[in-house]
Write a protein that holds these residues in place. Structure first.
Motif, PDB file in Angstrom:
ATOM      1  N   VAL A 253       7.742   5.326   5.690  1.00 19.73           N
ATOM      2  CA  VAL A 253       7.675   6.795   5.030  1.00 19.73           C
ATOM      3  C   VAL A 253       8.894   7.027   4.325  1.00 19.73           C
ATOM      4  O   VAL A 253       9.942   7.011   4.896  1.00 19.73           O
ATOM      5  CB  VAL A 253       7.378   7.783   6.071  1.00 19.73           C
ATOM      6  CG1 VAL A 253       7.092   9.126   5.346  1.00 19.73           C
ATOM      7  CG2 VAL A 253       5.828   7.463   6.839  1.00 19.73           C
TER       8      VAL A 253
ATOM      9  N   GLN B 275       5.941   9.388   0.555  1.00 23.00           N
ATOM     10  CA  GLN B 275       5.128   7.988   0.097  1.00 23.00           C
ATOM     11  C   GLN B 275       4.823   7.303   1.477  1.00 23.00           C
ATOM     12  O   GLN B 275       5.836   7.346   2.406  1.00 23.00           O
ATOM     13  CB  GLN B 275       6.002   7.250  -0.869  1.00 23.00           C
ATOM     14  CG  GLN B 275       6.254   7.683  -2.197  1.00 23.00           C
ATOM     15  CD  GLN B 275       7.072   6.720  -2.915  1.00 23.00           C
ATOM     16  OE1 GLN B 275       6.477   5.568  -3.302  1.00 23.00           O
ATOM     17  NE2 GLN B 275       8.316   6.678  -3.356  1.00 23.00           N
TER      18      GLN B 275
ATOM     19  N   ASP C  55       0.721  -1.024   0.059  1.00 20.92           N
ATOM     20  CA  ASP C  55      -0.007   0.025   0.003  1.00 20.92           C
ATOM     21  C   ASP C  55       0.892   1.149   0.106  1.00 20.92           C
ATOM     22  O   ASP C  55       0.444   2.393   0.789  1.00 20.92           O
ATOM     23  CB  ASP C  55      -1.005   0.214   1.313  1.00 20.92           C
ATOM     24  CG  ASP C  55      -1.836  -1.190   1.117  1.00 20.92           C
ATOM     25  OD1 ASP C  55      -2.168  -1.678   0.042  1.00 20.92           O
ATOM     26  OD2 ASP C  55      -2.525  -1.392   2.099  1.00 20.92           O
ATOM     27  N   MET C  56       1.888   1.352  -0.703  1.00 20.35           N
ATOM     28  CA  MET C  56       2.942   2.433  -0.908  1.00 20.35           C
ATOM     29  C   MET C  56       1.860   3.496  -1.657  1.00 20.35           C
ATOM     30  O   MET C  56       1.655   3.299  -2.852  1.00 20.35           O
ATOM     31  CB  MET C  56       4.176   2.188  -1.501  1.00 20.35           C
ATOM     32  CG  MET C  56       5.127   1.510  -0.616  1.00 20.35           C
ATOM     33  SD  MET C  56       5.490   2.452   1.001  1.00 20.35           S
ATOM     34  CE  MET C  56       6.438   3.634   0.041  1.00 20.35           C
ATOM     35  N   SER C  57       1.729   4.612  -1.202  1.00 15.53           N
ATOM     36  CA  SER C  57       1.114   5.664  -1.975  1.00 15.53           C
ATOM     37  C   SER C  57       1.574   7.071  -1.626  1.00 15.53           C
ATOM     38  O   SER C  57       2.177   7.286  -0.603  1.00 15.53           O
ATOM     39  CB  SER C  57      -0.471   5.701  -1.658  1.00 15.53           C
ATOM     40  OG  SER C  57      -0.490   6.160  -0.081  1.00 15.53           O
ATOM     41  N   TYR C  58       1.455   7.821  -2.627  1.00 15.12           N
ATOM     42  CA  TYR C  58       2.111   9.240  -2.363  1.00 15.12           C
ATOM     43  C   TYR C  58       1.011  10.244  -1.663  1.00 15.12           C
ATOM     44  O   TYR C  58      -0.352  10.010  -2.081  1.00 15.12           O
ATOM     45  CB  TYR C  58       2.262  10.066  -3.758  1.00 15.12           C
ATOM     46  CG  TYR C  58       3.684   9.526  -4.510  1.00 15.12           C
ATOM     47  CD1 TYR C  58       4.649  10.087  -4.172  1.00 15.12           C
ATOM     48  CD2 TYR C  58       3.704   8.728  -5.385  1.00 15.12           C
ATOM     49  CE1 TYR C  58       6.011   9.869  -4.701  1.00 15.12           C
ATOM     50  CE2 TYR C  58       4.970   8.161  -5.912  1.00 15.12           C
ATOM     51  CZ  TYR C  58       6.105   8.842  -5.450  1.00 15.12           C
ATOM     52  OH  TYR C  58       7.324   8.499  -5.825  1.00 15.12           O
ATOM     53  N   ARG C  59       1.469  10.975  -0.893  1.00 13.76           N
ATOM     54  CA  ARG C  59       0.662  11.899  -0.076  1.00 13.76           C
ATOM     55  C   ARG C  59       0.617  13.222  -0.805  1.00 13.76           C
ATOM     56  O   ARG C  59       1.600  13.636  -1.582  1.00 13.76           O
ATOM     57  CB  ARG C  59       0.956  11.841   1.435  1.00 13.76           C
ATOM     58  CG  ARG C  59       0.981  10.778   2.072  1.00 13.76           C
ATOM     59  CD  ARG C  59      -0.613   9.983   1.925  1.00 13.76           C
ATOM     60  NE  ARG C  59      -1.483  10.725   2.343  1.00 13.76           N
ATOM     61  CZ  ARG C  59      -2.764  10.780   2.022  1.00 13.76           C
ATOM     62  NH1 ARG C  59      -2.923  10.056   1.091  1.00 13.76           N
ATOM     63  NH2 ARG C  59      -3.582  11.624   2.423  1.00 13.76           N
TER      64      ARG C  59
ATOM     65  N   GLY D  48       3.677   3.702   3.402  1.00  8.60           N
ATOM     66  CA  GLY D  48       2.937   2.303   3.211  1.00  8.60           C
ATOM     67  C   GLY D  48       3.401   1.439   4.394  1.00  8.60           C
ATOM     68  O   GLY D  48       3.664   2.035   5.544  1.00  8.60           O
TER      69      GLY D  48
END
Length: 422
Positions: A411, A111, A102-106, A113
């Motif tokens: 992070v 990132q 679930d790595m995602s950009y904020r 996850g």
């Protein structure tokens, strides 16, 4: 000067904490090497294992252990085969440690996850079954944890023989001996020490009788993963296929009486009870199962009148409670009231009723058209299990590799500063 039990357990705890840091960073190949070398050591030590186990069985018979407990204690050739197969299967499983999801950009550009990591040091307290020593050691090792194993005094010789094989496996993989430690003393004070050492132990898993688990739950200062009872039900719906339902109910009870996934109460829809129960009575009576039934059951077959206590009893024996219910709603109500949140099954060909049962029964495993005795880590593809948790926090159901890990946030940034875009 003789070492006290507390000093001994503290020494084990300190060594386990140090070993846990090494095991947590071990490669998958290194951990698998230890597991496969342990399997080879077990295979080569069959004679020693049988001799050690016979010492325990002889002592058990002399002390009047019940047949069910003697059965749990026995290390038959088939069970040694099962231990070896379990080690090989755990070695073949994917390593959960280090997996990132679930790595995602904020909006800030960072990132975020989650990474799966070991729990640390796991204390396992268990009774009778010496094969638990291998199940526990293999799962803890593969999931990157160190473990302290405290088996029952009735299996001390068997556990020591198994521990010797584990040590050979660890040495072959150049992992610290303290990664898996079997408590050598049979003094009960060892349990009290193990469950009150949060500085050395991260989680306790008790496997055994209700009194043991209640004591550990009451006295532990370390988080506990547990289940108290396996009061499992099979509900035969009005739209069940009768031959299938008969085979499932019979297997759920008689596969093995002493396992926590054995059916203890059979629920039957009143619409099919008259057609279903007489055939089941014959099958169970021929197998030597004592039947206890509600008033409507006793009107249809020969059964002892069931008491209120029977509905909430885990027999672990050839005894079965039977209740005729008015339908799905009463069956779900009975299970949620008297069950232990372990494993419950419905037999039906009606999709809507099946989905409602699966959704509304509050248990760690719910099944459709399958016997409750399938509640087992090996059968679920977990390789083995550390136990079956009826808790709702952290782990629920058979606890395998993933249940012995947790997640931490990861992070990744590139120099972003908080508030710079405000």
């Amino acid at each position: 000067m003789t070492e006290s039990v507390l000093d001994y357990m503290t020494r084990l705890g300190r060594a386990a904490r140090a070993a846990s840091r090494v095991v947590a960073s071990a490669s998958t190949a290194q951990k698998n090497r230890a597991l496969l070398a342990t399997a080879e050591a077990l295979d080569a030590a069959r004679g020693e294992l049988a001799s050690a186990n016979e010492l325990d069985l002889a002592a058990g018979r002399a002390n009047g252990l019940e047949p069910a407990l003697l059965d749990r204690l026995a290390l038959t050739p088939a069970r040694i085969d099962g231990m070896i197969e379990g080690l090989r299967q755990v070695a073949s499983l994917a390593d959960p440690v280090g997996a990132i999801r679930d790595m995602s950009y904020r909006p800030s550009g960072i990132q975020v996850g989650k990474m799966r990591v070991p729990l640390g040091v796991i204390g396992i307290i268990y009774e009778s079954r010496p094969n638990v020593t291998i199940d526990a050691a293999s799962l803890c090792l593969k999931s990157g944890n160190a473990t302290i194993l405290r088996g029952g005094s009735e299996a001390i010789h068997s556990n020591r023989a198994i521990a010797a094989c584990i040590q050979l496996g660890l040495a072959a993989a150049e992992l610290p001996a303290a990664a898996v430690q079997v408590v050598e003393t049979t003094d009960r004070a060892a349990v009290g020490a193990l469950i009150t050492m949060p500085e050395f132990v991260d989680v306790i898993v008790p496997r055994g009788g209700k009194s043991l688990i209640e004591r550990v739950s009451r006295d532990a200062r370390v988080p506990v993963i547990k289940h108290l009872d396996g009061i499992c039900h099979v509900y035969v719906d009005a739209l069940a296929e009768m031959p299938k339902a008969q085979a499932i109910a019979f297997n759920a009870k008689t596969y093995r009486y002493g396992i926590c996934g054995a059916m203890e109460t059979l629920l039957v829809d009143q619409a099919v009870a008259a057609a279903f129960l007489p055939a089941m009575e014959q099958m169970f009576v021929e197998k030597g199962v004592e039947l206890r039934g509600c008033q409507r059951t006793c009107a249809l077959i020969q059964a002892k009148p069931a008491t209120e206590e029977d509905w909430s009893t885990e027999y672990l024996a050839p005894i079965l409670s039977i209740r005729v219910v008015d339908g799905l709603e009463q069956a779900i109500e009975h299970i949620n009231r008297y069950g232990s949140h372990h494993t419950d099954a419905i037999v039906t060909e009606h999709q809507g009723r099946a989905r409602r049962f699966l959704a509304e029964v509050d248990s760690s495993s719910v099944m459709l058209n399958a016997p409750t005795c399938f509640a087992d880590g090996f059968e679920y593809g977990l390789g083995a299990e550390i136990g079956i948790s009826t808790d709702k926090l952290h782990a629920r159901g058979p606890v395998g590799l993933e249940g012995l890990t947790c997640e931490k946030y990861v992070v990744i940034g590139d120099g972003q500063l908080r508030g710079q875009n405000a």
